[in-house]
Scaffold this motif. Sequence first.
Motif, PDB file in Angstrom:
ATOM      1  N   GLN A  86     -14.282  -6.105  19.773  1.00  0.00           N
ATOM      2  CA  GLN A  86     -13.507  -5.346  20.748  1.00  0.00           C
ATOM      3  C   GLN A  86     -12.064  -5.883  20.800  1.00  0.00           C
ATOM      4  OE1 GLN A  86     -15.641  -5.518  24.373  1.00  0.00           O
ATOM      5  NE2 GLN A  86     -14.412  -3.968  25.389  1.00  0.00           N
ATOM      6  N   HIS A  87     -11.961  -7.199  20.727  1.00  0.00           N
ATOM      7  CA  HIS A  87     -10.639  -7.813  20.698  1.00  0.00           C
ATOM      8  C   HIS A  87     -10.375  -8.253  19.272  1.00  0.00           C
ATOM      9  CE1 HIS A  87     -10.785  -7.654  24.996  1.00  0.00           C
ATOM     10  NE2 HIS A  87     -11.989  -8.174  24.933  1.00  0.00           N
ATOM     11  N   PHE A  88      -9.297  -7.754  18.716  1.00  0.00           N
ATOM     12  CA  PHE A  88      -9.064  -7.962  17.287  1.00  0.00           C
ATOM     13  C   PHE A  88      -8.714  -9.404  16.975  1.00  0.00           C
ATOM     14  CE2 PHE A  88      -7.278  -3.500  17.865  1.00  0.00           C
ATOM     15  CZ  PHE A  88      -8.544  -2.964  17.852  1.00  0.00           C
ATOM     16  N   GLN A 143      -6.967  -1.512  14.652  1.00  0.00           N
ATOM     17  CA  GLN A 143      -8.407  -1.348  14.526  1.00  0.00           C
ATOM     18  C   GLN A 143      -8.769  -0.885  13.116  1.00  0.00           C
ATOM     19  OE1 GLN A 143     -10.471   1.927  16.440  1.00  0.00           O
ATOM     20  NE2 GLN A 143     -11.818   0.425  17.357  1.00  0.00           N
ATOM     21  N   ARG A 144      -7.906  -0.005  12.551  1.00  0.00           N
ATOM     22  CA  ARG A 144      -8.154   0.434  11.173  1.00  0.00           C
ATOM     23  C   ARG A 144      -8.165  -0.756  10.222  1.00  0.00           C
ATOM     24  NH1 ARG A 144      -3.776   4.962  10.684  1.00  0.00           N
ATOM     25  NH2 ARG A 144      -4.347   5.946  12.628  1.00  0.00           N
ATOM     26  N   VAL A 145      -7.236  -1.698  10.448  1.00  0.00           N
ATOM     27  CA  VAL A 145      -7.191  -2.888   9.587  1.00  0.00           C
ATOM     28  C   VAL A 145      -8.529  -3.612   9.668  1.00  0.00           C
ATOM     29  CG1 VAL A 145      -6.050  -5.080   9.118  1.00  0.00           C
ATOM     30  CG2 VAL A 145      -4.721  -3.147   9.971  1.00  0.00           C
ATOM     31  N   GLU A 146      -9.027  -3.783  10.879  1.00  0.00           N
ATOM     32  CA  GLU A 146     -10.302  -4.472  11.067  1.00  0.00           C
ATOM     33  C   GLU A 146     -11.425  -3.733  10.346  1.00  0.00           C
ATOM     34  OE1 GLU A 146     -11.175  -7.253  12.447  1.00  0.00           O
ATOM     35  OE2 GLU A 146      -9.765  -7.798  14.032  1.00  0.00           O
ATOM     36  N   GLU A 162     -17.452  -1.358  21.259  1.00  0.00           N
ATOM     37  CA  GLU A 162     -16.568  -0.508  22.079  1.00  0.00           C
ATOM     38  C   GLU A 162     -15.325  -0.085  21.308  1.00  0.00           C
ATOM     39  OE1 GLU A 162     -17.025   0.260  25.420  1.00  0.00           O
ATOM     40  OE2 GLU A 162     -18.607  -1.109  26.028  1.00  0.00           O
ATOM     41  N   PRO A 163     -15.489   0.549  20.153  1.00  0.00           N
ATOM     42  CA  PRO A 163     -14.316   0.781  19.313  1.00  0.00           C
ATOM     43  C   PRO A 163     -13.339   1.811  19.873  1.00  0.00           C
ATOM     44  CG  PRO A 163     -16.204   1.897  18.382  1.00  0.00           C
ATOM     45  CD  PRO A 163     -16.710   1.115  19.559  1.00  0.00           C
ATOM     46  N   THR A 164     -13.782   2.671  20.787  1.00  0.00           N
ATOM     47  CA  THR A 164     -12.894   3.765  21.189  1.00  0.00           C
ATOM     48  C   THR A 164     -12.065   3.446  22.417  1.00  0.00           C
ATOM     49  OG1 THR A 164     -14.643   4.730  22.530  1.00  0.00           O
ATOM     50  CG2 THR A 164     -14.441   5.512  20.266  1.00  0.00           C
ATOM     51  N   SER A 165     -12.250   2.253  22.993  1.00  0.00           N
ATOM     52  CA  SER A 165     -11.524   1.964  24.231  1.00  0.00           C
ATOM     53  C   SER A 165     -10.026   1.911  23.995  1.00  0.00           C
ATOM     54  CB  SER A 165     -12.007   0.653  24.845  1.00  0.00           C
ATOM     55  OG  SER A 165     -11.821  -0.398  23.946  1.00  0.00           O
TER      56      SER A 165
END
Lengths: 511, 354
Positions: A86-88, A143-146, A162-165
Amino acid sequence: MDPRLELRNICKRYPGVVANDGISLTVKPGEIHAILGENGAGKSTLMKIIYGATHADDGDIVCDGQLIETHSPSLSRSLGIEMVYQHFALFESVSVVENIALSVREKYDIPALSRKVTEVSERYGLPLDPRRLVHHLSVGERQRVEIVRCLMQKPKLLILDEPTSVLTPQAVRKLFDTLRHLASEGCSILYISHKLDEVQELCDVATVLRNGTVTGTANPKESTSAELARMMVGSEIPETHLDPSVPSADPVLSISTLSASAPDVFGVDLKDINLDVHGGEIVGIAGVAGNGQAELISLVSGERSDHATDAIRLCGTPTGGKSAGERRALGLAFVPEERLGRGAVPTHDLGDNAALTAHREGMVAHGLLNRRKARQFAEKVIERFGVKATGPSTIAQSLSGGNLQKFIVGREIELHPKAILVAQPTWGVDVGAAAFIRQTLIDLSRAGVAVLIISEELEELFEICDRLHVIADGRLSGALNRSEMTMESVGLLMTGRDRNSNGSYDHALSD
Amino acid sequence: MRFQIERRSQPSAVMRFAAPVVATVLTLAAGSLLFAFLGHDPIDTLYAFFISPLSTMNGLSEWILKASPLILIGCGLAIGFRANVWNIGAEGQLVVGAIAATGVGLFVSLPTGLLLPVMVLAGMVAGMAWAAIAAFLRARMNTNEILVTLMLTYIASFLLSYLVHGPWRDPDGFNYPQTALLPVEAMFAPFDYAYRVNTSVFLTVVAVLAMWLFTERSFLGYKMSVGGAAPQAARYAGFKQSSSIWMGLLISGAVAGIAGMAEAAGPLGQLSAQISPGYGFAAIIVAFIGRLHAFGIVLGGLLLSLLYIGGEGVQMDLGLPAALTRIFQGLLLFFLLAADFLIFYRIRVIRRTH
C-alpha cells in the motif's frame, strides 16, 4: 492440479490483539481472489505472512503443493510470489529503471533492462518511461513502477494491498484490465480491499475477514453488496440523513486566488485556488492523495503561515501571518488526517489532549493550566460523542482509531467553531463510527457551521457534501452541486484534464 | 526457537515506580559480585560504600553538599529533556557561571548585602548566555544542540584554565592555578563552621519546587511537553517549536550557571582549574534516574551523591580503585535503562509448532 496457494489455520497474535485467528483459504491458478474486510480486520497482516515479511505463530502455508517451512520474502520471490505494498518502497531520487534494477537478481545492464521495462509495461497497458526520476512521477505512476517491478519477475501469485486508494476511477479501470490480462495468463492475484464495488467487479472469489477470522467465502459477482457488507461488518450499515442546506449569505471561510509554492521539492505548488464555504453547508474537496491537499490544509489551518497572504479569510478577517492558535481564536476548528501525533499527543491522556486546542476555553489562568477543567472537558466529549474510553485518564494511543477520531472530532465541535476543516474524517474508522462521524458533521453544518471536508473517499463525499470541488496537481476545480456529482465527472477532474481552462467543470467534460 | 522484542499493550503502572528500585537492587547485587571478585567481603564493602558515609555529621554534610548541585542542574536539564531539547553541556555552563560569579566577587565592589545576589545573577546570566549560543544555532540553523553544547563545554574549561593560569591567578598563591580567595561576604554562610554544607541548598530547594510547578501545573510546561512528545501536534495546536528550544536551553543553562556559582562561593571559595568533579554530566544521569520528575530528581541526586562520597570512602578505607565509583554509576544507569525498556517492551520466546 494443486492450488497455487493454500493457507491452513494461520494464527498471528500481537500484544493485546489477535490479528489472524485460524485463517484458511485456497487460491487456484489464474484466480482473482479478494480478501475483503474492514480496516483492522487482519488483511494486511495475512498478506505479510503469505509474503514472508512476518511470521505466523501457527499454521501452514502451502505453495503449489509444497509446504513452506521457513518463510522469507526472498523465498517468496523464488517461488514467484510478488507483492505491491500500500505504501510504496521506491527511491525517489533515482530513475524508474534504477529502482527496478534493485530487485533484479540476474546480471543486467541498464539499457537492456530499460527496453525490457518498456516491453513489459506496454504489454500490460501500464505506460512508463524508464528514464524518469521517481520523484517526478504521480502516485498512480509510482504504483505502475511497483507493479511492473513485480511483473518483471513473471510472478505466479501477485498480492496487491489496497491498490486503488491512490487512483482515479479511470485509472482503476485500467488497472483492472491489466489484472484480468495477467489472470488470463495463469497468474493468481490476491486483491486486498474494503471496497465492495471493486471486488464485485473484478474478483472471482472473495474471502471475507472480520476481527481476524474468516466470516465467509462468496462469489462476489453473484452476491449482493448488502450480503458482503453484512459478512464484513457483522450488522447492517446505518444510513445518514441529509436535509437540504440553508447557506449563510456571506462565506465564513473564503479562499480567493491562493497560490503558494511547495515547502519542499516533493510537495505540490498550489495554483490560483478559489473556494467559498458558507455557514450551514458542507463543501468537499475530492482528489487523489498528493495533489496539493496537504499543502492547502496546512495553509488554511495556519500550521504553515510563513506565507503572509490575505488570500484566506475567516469570517471576513484576512488570516495572513496568523498562527494556528490565532485562527482558532477567530472560530476555526480543524481535524487533521493524522490522529496520533498531530490531532492528539499519543503518550498524553485525554484530559491533556483536550487542552491541546480547548485550552482557550478558560483552562489557563495566571500561566497555570487548570487540569481539572481539561478533564471535565474531556469527560464531556467522551460522553456526548460516545467515545469508548474509561475516562479522561485514558492514554490517547490506547484508543482505537475510530474512538480517537470521535474524540478529536468531538473536541473540535465542542469548541463551537464557526468553520471546521476536516481531513479524511473516516479514514481507518469502522463502519459504525464512520456513519456516526458523518451524521455529526451533517448536523453541525445544519446548525450553521461552515464545514470543509477533504477526503479521498468519493462515496463519502457524494453522501454528505452540498458542493464538491476536485483538486488535481495543485489546482482546484469549480464547484459541482449534488446533481453534478458523478463518478464520471469527478473522475475526469481528478486527472486534472481541465488544467488549461479556468477550472470549470464544463471544460473538463468536453475535453 | 527464537527471541522477539515486542511492545507491551499496557505498561504496568506499578513497575514504572518499581523500576528504579529494581535497578538499584540489581546494581547492589552486581556490585557485590564485583567486590567478591576483587577479594573484598561484599557486605563490608557495601557498608563502607553506603552506610558509613551517612553515620557521621561530616558525611551527612558532604552528602547534601554534593547532592545539591546535582539536583539543581538535574531539574534544569529535565525541563529541556521533556521537550526533546538535549543540553549535554551543563558542565560548560556551570564553569562559565563560576567564572562570571567569581569575577564579580573578586573585582566588583558592591555593598555587602548586594554582592551575593549579584553573583548569583552573574552566574545565572553567564550560564544562560553559554546555552543561548546552542539555542540560537538550533533555532535558526537547525544545528544539533547535543554537539554544540558538548563542544562549548571544552571551550569553557579552556577559558577557565586560561584565567586561573593567567590573568586571574592569585599573585600570592605560590603559582597554583587558582584565583585569590573570595571575601567572606561573597560566600554562602555554612550552617556550622565545622562542616561545608551551606545556605546555597535553599537555591536547590526553590529550584525543585519551581520545577514541579513548571512541569506539573504551568501552561508553558504543558506546551513544552507537547512539543517534546509530538512536534506535529504542537504545530497543530499553534505552539511555537522554537520557544521550546529557547526555554529548554536557557533554563538548564541558568541553573547550571547558578550551580557553578554556588560551588565557587561555597565549598571552594575561589576559582581553580578543577571547579567541578563532573556535576554537569552526572546531572544527566540524575535527571533520568528521577524520571524527569522534580521529586524523583531529588532522590536521584541523593543516590548519585552517595555513590560519589561512598566511592571516596572505599578508596580510603579499603584501598579500592577510584574507577569503582564510575563502574557503579555505569551499572546503575545500565540497569535503570534496561528496567525502563522492559516496562514498555517484553521479550517473548517463540517456539514454532510443527
